[in-house]
Design an enzyme around this catalytic site. Structure first.
Site, PDB file in Angstrom:
ATOM      1  N   CYS A  20       0.817  -1.212   0.000  1.00 52.18           N
ATOM      2  CA  CYS A  20       0.000   0.000   0.000  1.00 52.18           C
ATOM      3  C   CYS A  20       0.848   1.257   0.000  1.00 52.18           C
ATOM      4  O   CYS A  20       0.332   2.362  -0.080  1.00 52.18           O
ATOM      5  CB  CYS A  20      -0.919   0.019   1.208  1.00 52.18           C
ATOM      6  SG  CYS A  20      -2.080  -1.324   1.188  1.00 52.18           S
ATOM      7  N   ASP A  45       2.941   2.347   2.533  1.00 52.95           N
ATOM      8  CA  ASP A  45       3.261   2.968   3.825  1.00 52.95           C
ATOM      9  C   ASP A  45       3.804   1.922   4.788  1.00 52.95           C
ATOM     10  O   ASP A  45       3.144   0.907   5.012  1.00 52.95           O
ATOM     11  CB  ASP A  45       2.000   3.520   4.528  1.00 52.95           C
ATOM     12  CG  ASP A  45       1.318   4.603   3.732  1.00 52.95           C
ATOM     13  OD1 ASP A  45       1.954   5.628   3.499  1.00 52.95           O
ATOM     14  OD2 ASP A  45       0.147   4.405   3.360  1.00 52.95           O
ATOM     15  N   CYS A  84       4.296   8.426   2.058  1.00 56.99           N
ATOM     16  CA  CYS A  84       4.073   9.745   1.476  1.00 56.99           C
ATOM     17  C   CYS A  84       4.345  10.855   2.493  1.00 56.99           C
ATOM     18  O   CYS A  84       4.699  10.592   3.644  1.00 56.99           O
ATOM     19  CB  CYS A  84       2.636   9.836   0.981  1.00 56.99           C
ATOM     20  SG  CYS A  84       1.434   9.655   2.295  1.00 56.99           S
ATOM     21  N   CYS A 123      -3.039   7.479   7.156  1.00 56.52           N
ATOM     22  CA  CYS A 123      -1.667   7.650   7.653  1.00 56.52           C
ATOM     23  C   CYS A 123      -1.663   7.878   9.156  1.00 56.52           C
ATOM     24  O   CYS A 123      -0.801   7.381   9.876  1.00 56.52           O
ATOM     25  CB  CYS A 123      -0.986   8.827   6.963  1.00 56.52           C
ATOM     26  SG  CYS A 123      -0.704   8.574   5.211  1.00 56.52           S
TER      27      CYS A 123
END
Ligand SMILES: Cc1ncc(COP(=O)(O)O)c(C=O)c1O
Lengths: 145, 403
Positions: free
Chosen positions: A33, A35, A59, A103
């Protein structure tokens, strides 16, 4: 797209790095994904988080939430750290774009995973702490037109 | 930012001065609707005719085979949906590839929901389809082959002539999304046996929101935008005269400058690729080494994620793009990078740099110098890199133990 706070934490991330022989370390997310967060905790005999470090593959929001999460738990007791939710991380960052909310969940989960590791290593039970899920796979429904 | 280095020319290009100048009179002076009868409409009509000739000439088509549309996405939608409908009595099978632009892929997905059967051809590690696989995919009920001329992410150019030949021999119409290729590489619809071709103005220094669909005479296709009788009754809507004029001018200029532009871009692009591969470890070039658009470079840097790379580059005034999930708004990285066989985590760390003929050696050198620092900084923050280094150390130790 990102708030000034997010950009600040992305550009000057606090507490990047590793801790040798940490009291607890947790890694969550997956490369699929895009992360992965790893958080190291150094916890003293009183159960106070003396030091915390992180490494993140992800990100801008992933880096900023990790950085903010480490700031929020530093110096706290284990119990207090447990109360640092994704919402708290988001608020401290003046918000995140909706697609980046996951996140902040990952950051919360990373802290929990590191605390879990600490509890396991020391044979203690932390009230309210559940075994971490390694993989936060949100199944966001795609809209069809 | 006092200085901007724009390396995202596959996303869009700057309208050239010559194109803009050509367009301007059609906003305030000759603003007539060219479908009107009065003399005031004559100049607009002539301008549209001229643009149609210019657009046709670039691909060896006849002007009456060019239909102006609202852009590349509309052209792709039109070609595929309308052909599917027109040939439905013959069959409902369409062949395309896994690396098409979403304008093609999502259109095919829509048709699948409406009873059509679509074969998505695999591509090899360089991004090329296999002609054998294409032949094997053909069925009696195949009504359309749609394969892009050049890919927007990795720049790979498909063997269009061979695909055209196979389609022609099978009696199946061949559509190509040439949005990235039109004006950038030589295309001749007769030699390549192309039946329909999509192109878009803003990829060749023309304006946005204007495109063409080339439809070979005799190809059955219905109209897609219904309404007035513009474009010989096949595409309704008052003509976007400034846009059409701009498209025509851009096509004309591209035809005249393609070769030199390509040479210029290739020289600087190759320098960029050479330096990046030599100076940044754990890096790969995506796309075909030679059969690729002259302005395209696409890299994957292991252990890092694309969006953070783009933000850091942006702060240095560098505009680039990535195939990472975070930049696409979904959880999956680019379908193109996955189709060429990259694992997810490597696809996430991709960077696309697309040059223009104005990109200089100095700019590219600056980008590489800064990119090295950006990558190093992100790797030092990456748990994947940390794990990798530990593994390397373990291996070294084991190696020593064995000795
Ligand atoms: C290969 C390809 N097809 C289609 C499109 C869509 O074109 P437009 O933006 O003109 O709708 C693009 C541009 O993004 C493209 O690169």
């Amino acid at each position: 797209m990102y708030s000034e706070k997010v950009m600040d934490h992305f550009n000057n991330p606090r507490n990047v790095g590793e801790i040798e022989n940490p009291s607890g370390v947790g890694t969550v997310g997956n490369a699929k994904c895009g992360d992965i967060m790893r958080i190291y905790l150094d916890i003293d005999g009183q159960g106070i988080i003396r030091d915390v470090k992180f490494k993140t593959f992800g990100c801008g929001a992933a880096v900023a939430t990790s950085s903010m999460a480490t700031e929020l738990v530093k110096g706290k007791t284990v119990e207090e750290a447990l109360l640092v939710t994704n919402k708290a991380v988001m608020e401290a960052l003046d918000g995140l774009p909706p697609v980046k909310v996951h996140c902040s969940l990952l950051a919360e989960e990373a802290i929990h995973a590191a605390l879990w590791d600490y509890a396991q290593k020391n044979g203690i039970v932390i009230e309210g702490l559940k075994k971490p899920v390694e993989d936060i796979g949100e199944m966001e429904e795609e809209e069809e037109y | 930012m006092d200085k901007r280095i724009y390396l995202d020319n596959a996303a869009t290009t700057q309208v050239s001065e010559a194109v803009l100048e050509e367009m301007l009179p059609y906003f305030r002076q000759n603003y007539s609707n060219p479908s009107a009868v009065y003399q005031f409409a004559e100049e607009g009509k002539r301008a549209v005719d001229r643009a149609r000739r210019q657009a046709a000439k670039l691909i060896g088509a006849k002007p009456e085979e060019i239909y102006f549309t609202g852009g590349g996405s509309e052209s792709d939608n039109w070609a595929i949906k309308a052909a599917a409908e027109a040939y439905a009595s013959k069959g409902k099978h369409i062949i395309t590839s896994k690396i098409e632009h979403h304008a093609v892929l999502h259109t095919c997905g829509y048709l699948e929901k409406n009873g059509y059967d679509v074969t998505y051809l695999d591509v090899d590690a360089d991004g090329k389809i296999s002609l054998e696989e294409l032949k094997a995919a053909l069925r009696p009920d195949t009504i359309l082959i749609s394969v892009m001329a050049a890919n927007n992410e990795i720049g790979t150019i498909q063997p269009i002539a061979e695909i055209g030949k196979i389609a022609h021999e099978a009696g199946v119409p061949f559509h190509t999304d040439a949005v990235q290729a039109y004006g950038h590489i030589p295309l001749d619809v007769d030699r390549l046996q192309i039946d329909m071709l999509s192109a878009s103005g803003h990829k060749l220094n023309g304006p946005k929101g204007i495109g063409i669909l080339y439809i070979r005479k005799g190809v059955k296709i219905r109209s897609f935008i219904h309404g007035g009788a513009q474009e010989r009754g096949r595409r309704a809507g008052t003509l976007n005269v400034p846009g059409i004029v701009g498209f025509g001018k851009a096509a004309q200029i591209a035809g005249e400058t393609m070769e030199e532009k390509g040479r210029k871009e290739r020289k600087i692009r190759d320098h960029l690729i050479e330096r990046v591969l030599a100076e940044i470890p754990y890096t790969r070039l995506n796309g075909h080494s030679t059969d690729r658009l002259s302005n395209n470079a696409n890299f994957s840097f292991r252990f890092i994620e694309g969006e953070s790379m783009l933000i850091l580059l942006d702060q240095l005034g560098i505009c680039a793009s990535s195939g990472s999930a975070c930049t696409s708004g979904s959880l999956d990285p680019s379908h193109v990078l996955l189709a060429i066989g990259l694992p997810h985590e490597i696809a996430h760390g991709s960077l696309r740099l697309t040059l223009s003929d104005e990109t200089t050696l100095e700019e590219v050198d600056f980008v590489v110098d800064e990119l090295k620092k950006v990558i190093e900084r992100l790797r030092n923050m990456s748990p994947l890199y940390e794990d990798f280094l530990k593994e390397q150390k373990e291996k070294e130790k084991e190696g020593k133990d064995v000795q």
